[in-house]
Design a protein around this motif. Sequence first.
Motif, PDB file in Angstrom:
ATOM      1  N   ARG A  97       0.660  -1.141  -0.225  1.00 17.58           N
ATOM      2  CA  ARG A  97       0.031  -0.179   0.250  1.00 17.58           C
ATOM      3  C   ARG A  97       0.684   1.300   0.143  1.00 17.58           C
ATOM      4  O   ARG A  97       0.489   2.279  -0.562  1.00 17.58           O
ATOM      5  N   SER A  98       1.924   1.130   0.502  1.00 22.12           N
ATOM      6  CA  SER A  98       2.862   2.443   0.442  1.00 22.12           C
ATOM      7  C   SER A  98       3.452   2.961  -0.877  1.00 22.12           C
ATOM      8  O   SER A  98       3.937   3.885  -1.114  1.00 22.12           O
ATOM      9  N   SER A  99       3.047   1.883  -1.899  1.00 24.38           N
ATOM     10  CA  SER A  99       3.441   1.977  -3.236  1.00 24.38           C
ATOM     11  C   SER A  99       2.727   3.469  -3.892  1.00 24.38           C
ATOM     12  O   SER A  99       2.750   3.714  -5.175  1.00 24.38           O
ATOM     13  N   GLN A 100       1.747   3.881  -3.356  1.00 26.90           N
ATOM     14  CA  GLN A 100       0.952   4.919  -3.702  1.00 26.90           C
ATOM     15  C   GLN A 100       1.682   6.321  -3.463  1.00 26.90           C
ATOM     16  O   GLN A 100       1.209   7.304  -4.028  1.00 26.90           O
ATOM     17  N   ASP A 101       2.670   6.429  -2.786  1.00 30.37           N
ATOM     18  CA  ASP A 101       3.494   7.612  -2.531  1.00 30.37           C
ATOM     19  C   ASP A 101       4.349   7.915  -3.645  1.00 30.37           C
ATOM     20  O   ASP A 101       4.718   7.024  -4.567  1.00 30.37           O
ATOM     21  N   LEU A 102       3.947   9.189  -4.152  1.00 32.03           N
ATOM     22  CA  LEU A 102       4.609   9.858  -5.389  1.00 32.03           C
ATOM     23  C   LEU A 102       5.918   9.658  -5.560  1.00 32.03           C
ATOM     24  O   LEU A 102       6.470   9.144  -6.743  1.00 32.03           O
ATOM     25  N   ALA A 103       6.706   9.923  -4.558  1.00 33.04           N
ATOM     26  CA  ALA A 103       8.244   9.861  -4.604  1.00 33.04           C
ATOM     27  C   ALA A 103       8.658   8.379  -5.040  1.00 33.04           C
ATOM     28  O   ALA A 103       9.777   8.196  -5.755  1.00 33.04           O
ATOM     29  N   LEU A 104       7.931   7.200  -4.321  1.00 37.56           N
ATOM     30  CA  LEU A 104       8.212   5.953  -4.675  1.00 37.56           C
ATOM     31  C   LEU A 104       7.862   5.748  -6.100  1.00 37.56           C
ATOM     32  O   LEU A 104       8.835   4.943  -6.633  1.00 37.56           O
ATOM     33  N   LEU A 105       6.921   6.104  -6.607  1.00 38.90           N
ATOM     34  CA  LEU A 105       6.567   5.974  -8.051  1.00 38.90           C
ATOM     35  C   LEU A 105       7.716   6.467  -8.979  1.00 38.90           C
ATOM     36  O   LEU A 105       8.150   5.829  -9.900  1.00 38.90           O
ATOM     37  N   GLU A 106       7.999   7.635  -8.546  1.00 44.59           N
ATOM     38  CA  GLU A 106       8.997   8.345  -9.463  1.00 44.59           C
ATOM     39  C   GLU A 106      10.457   7.521  -9.345  1.00 44.59           C
ATOM     40  O   GLU A 106      10.916   7.237 -10.194  1.00 44.59           O
ATOM     41  N   ARG A 107      10.717   7.221  -8.258  1.00 45.04           N
ATOM     42  CA  ARG A 107      11.922   6.199  -8.076  1.00 45.04           C
ATOM     43  C   ARG A 107      11.827   4.945  -9.025  1.00 45.04           C
ATOM     44  O   ARG A 107      12.578   4.495  -9.777  1.00 45.04           O
ATOM     45  N   LEU A 108      10.559   4.213  -8.774  1.00 43.55           N
ATOM     46  CA  LEU A 108      10.121   3.207  -9.633  1.00 43.55           C
ATOM     47  C   LEU A 108      10.368   3.381 -11.174  1.00 43.55           C
ATOM     48  O   LEU A 108      11.163   2.599 -11.999  1.00 43.55           O
ATOM     49  N   ARG A 109       9.892   4.157 -11.453  1.00 46.30           N
ATOM     50  CA  ARG A 109       9.985   4.928 -12.856  1.00 46.30           C
ATOM     51  C   ARG A 109      11.434   5.055 -13.332  1.00 46.30           C
ATOM     52  O   ARG A 109      11.808   4.667 -14.526  1.00 46.30           O
ATOM     53  N   ALA A 110      12.199   5.786 -12.459  1.00 45.59           N
ATOM     54  CA  ALA A 110      13.529   5.962 -12.734  1.00 45.59           C
ATOM     55  C   ALA A 110      14.374   4.381 -13.038  1.00 45.59           C
ATOM     56  O   ALA A 110      15.226   4.553 -13.911  1.00 45.59           O
ATOM     57  N   GLY A 111      14.009   3.642 -12.090  1.00 45.20           N
ATOM     58  CA  GLY A 111      14.751   2.258 -12.267  1.00 45.20           C
ATOM     59  C   GLY A 111      14.400   1.702 -13.273  1.00 45.20           C
ATOM     60  O   GLY A 111      15.114   0.823 -14.012  1.00 45.20           O
ATOM     61  N   LEU A 112      12.961   1.839 -13.688  1.00 43.72           N
ATOM     62  CA  LEU A 112      12.722   1.023 -15.013  1.00 43.72           C
ATOM     63  C   LEU A 112      13.198   1.602 -15.918  1.00 43.72           C
ATOM     64  O   LEU A 112      13.710   1.009 -17.228  1.00 43.72           O
ATOM     65  N   LEU A 113      13.434   2.814 -16.246  1.00 41.55           N
ATOM     66  CA  LEU A 113      14.048   3.590 -17.555  1.00 41.55           C
ATOM     67  C   LEU A 113      15.719   3.076 -17.527  1.00 41.55           C
ATOM     68  O   LEU A 113      16.097   2.796 -18.337  1.00 41.55           O
TER      69      LEU A 113
END
Length: 116
Positions: A97-113
């Motif tokens: 549920r903590s994955s809704q955090d915007l900063a976390l989603l940005e880190r995930l996006r950066a990692g996927l990139l």
Amino acid sequence: MARRPGLHWKVRPYMTARGRTSSRNPLLVHTLVSTGDRYDPVLAASLAPASRSLYEQARRMCSVAELSAACGLPLGLTRLLINDLLKIGQLVVHDARSSQDLALLERLRAGLLRLT
């Protein structure tokens, strides 16, 4: 063959995984893991290089995809090795549920990139 930091250049991923291709508990790319308070330097020294790299990177909470990118390991192998560390109680899976955090989603996006 390009050299990747997580594996010795002569060791193929399927050899590191001892021929395994899947695990009973599949991890999603956005699943968060860390060592929590369980980091053990003696255990880290005894692990195989790919597992050690994952274990060291997991000292801070990060996603499976981030670990894969940071260690230069294929995603499937990363999932298998994380499951091995989970089985011996050295990693912790954190609440999704903590994955809704915007900063976390940005880190995930950066990692996927970084994976592309």
